[in-house]
Design an enzyme around this catalytic site. Structure first.
Site, short mmCIF file in Angstrom:
data_model
loop_
_atom_site.label_atom_id
_atom_site.label_comp_id
_atom_site.label_asym_id
_atom_site.label_seq_id
_atom_site.Cartn_x
_atom_site.Cartn_y
_atom_site.Cartn_z
N SER A 65 0.83 -1.21 0.00
CA SER A 65 0.00 0.00 0.00
C SER A 65 0.86 1.27 0.00
O SER A 65 2.00 1.27 0.46
CB SER A 65 -0.91 0.01 1.23
N1 SAH Z 1 -0.56 -4.57 3.90
C1 SAH Z 1 -0.04 -5.16 2.70
C2 SAH Z 1 -1.10 -5.12 1.63
C3 SAH Z 1 -1.00 -6.24 0.70
S1 SAH Z 1 -2.29 -6.26 -0.52
C4 SAH Z 1 1.20 -4.42 2.26
O1 SAH Z 1 1.24 -3.19 2.41
O2 SAH Z 1 2.13 -5.04 1.72
C5 SAH Z 1 -3.52 -7.23 0.29
C6 SAH Z 1 -3.15 -8.63 0.67
O3 SAH Z 1 -4.32 -9.27 1.17
C7 SAH Z 1 -2.66 -9.49 -0.48
O4 SAH Z 1 -1.39 -9.98 -0.18
C8 SAH Z 1 -3.70 -10.61 -0.57
O5 SAH Z 1 -3.15 -11.85 -0.94
C9 SAH Z 1 -4.24 -10.63 0.84
N2 SAH Z 1 -5.56 -11.24 0.99
C10 SAH Z 1 -6.64 -11.12 0.19
N3 SAH Z 1 -7.69 -11.80 0.70
C11 SAH Z 1 -7.26 -12.38 1.86
C12 SAH Z 1 -7.85 -13.21 2.86
N4 SAH Z 1 -9.13 -13.63 2.77
N5 SAH Z 1 -7.09 -13.59 3.91
C13 SAH Z 1 -5.80 -13.20 4.03
N6 SAH Z 1 -5.18 -12.43 3.12
C14 SAH Z 1 -5.89 -12.02 2.05
#
Ligand code: SAH
Length: 217
Positions: A65
């Site tokens: 993000s």
């Molecule tokens: N906070 C992270 C954001 C990553 S994007 C950063 O800044 O790096 C969002 C993430 O949520 C992705 O890696 C995706 O695989 C994960 N995600 C999506 N649905 C999910 C779920 N049901 N449970 C766990 N992770 C999930």
């Protein structure tokens, strides 16, 4: 001589130019953002963009993000250092590090196992020892350690997953982007004596929350 870049200055500029002018005020949040090496959470080819004012790809169609969004969501959680915090969507692990700086303990769930493994490695290298990891569908929550004082969902949901509301402590805060697959509103939900109070913190765009209480794969 090999030059090893120090991104301290880039971090200071990020805080000064991207966070403070947009209204991030909490000093603990600003200090954590000025401390955690965001460059360690991005791919090597993108390391020079690590402190830029936008999200970046981290593989598996996911993103790290934008710094401002991380700060905004973290500030809304009002962490004091005593919290049991749950994060859904570990991704790169960058937000996890910020939470680990500001909470007592962090439980983080990621559905894409290779992302979880990579984040776990980087966070261990950086010396964090108050984080528990799980590769699973985070929309179901993490029963073993409930209730949570703070819950953050870093992927866009069609609605607030009920199991996560159920695992929120009295007085606890939950932050989640809710909307359609292209556009969401950042919602803060607070539990007060059994009631859930909701507040809209503004528009945003996240990748999909995929799971039983999220979008279907
Ligand atoms: N906070 C992270 C954001 C990553 S994007 C950063 O800044 O790096 C969002 C993430 O949520 C992705 O890696 C995706 O695989 C994960 N995600 C999506 N649905 C999910 C779920 N049901 N449970 C766990 N992770 C999930």
């Amino acid at each position: 001589m090999v030059h090893i870049p120090d991104y301290r200055l880039a971090r200071e500029r990020m805080v000064k130019n991207q966070l403070i002018p947009r209204g991030i005020k909490n000093h603990r949040v600003l200090d954590a953002m000025g401390k955690v090496p965001r460059d360690r959470f991005v791919e090597e080819a993108l390391v020079n963009e690590a402190y830029n004012d936008h999200p970046l790809p981290i593989g598996h169609n996911q993103t790290i993000s934008q710094p401002y969004i991380v700060a905004l969501m973290t500030e809304a959680l009002k962490l004091t250092g005593k919290e049991m915090t749950l994060e859904i969507g570990t991704g790169s692990g960058y937000q996890t590090a910020i939470l680990a700086e500001l909470s007592k303990r962090v439980c983080t769930i990621e559905r894409v196992r290779p992302l979880m493994v990579k984040a776990r490695t980087v966070l261990a290298e950086l010396g964090y020892n108050n984080i528990l990891f799980k590769a699973f569908d985070g929309t179901l929550g993490w029963k073993e350690y409930e209730p949570y004082d703070a819950i953050i969902i870093t992927a866009g949901a069609p609605k607030i997953p009920q199991p996560l509301l159920d695992q929120l402590a009295d007085g606890g805060r939950l932050i989640v982007p809710v909307g359609n697959r292209f556009r969401q509103e950042l919602i803060k939900a607070t539990r007060k004596k059994g009631n859930i109070i909701q507040k809209n913190l503004g528009g945003c765009r996240f990748v999909d929350l995929v799971g039983v209480h999220g979008w279907k794969d």
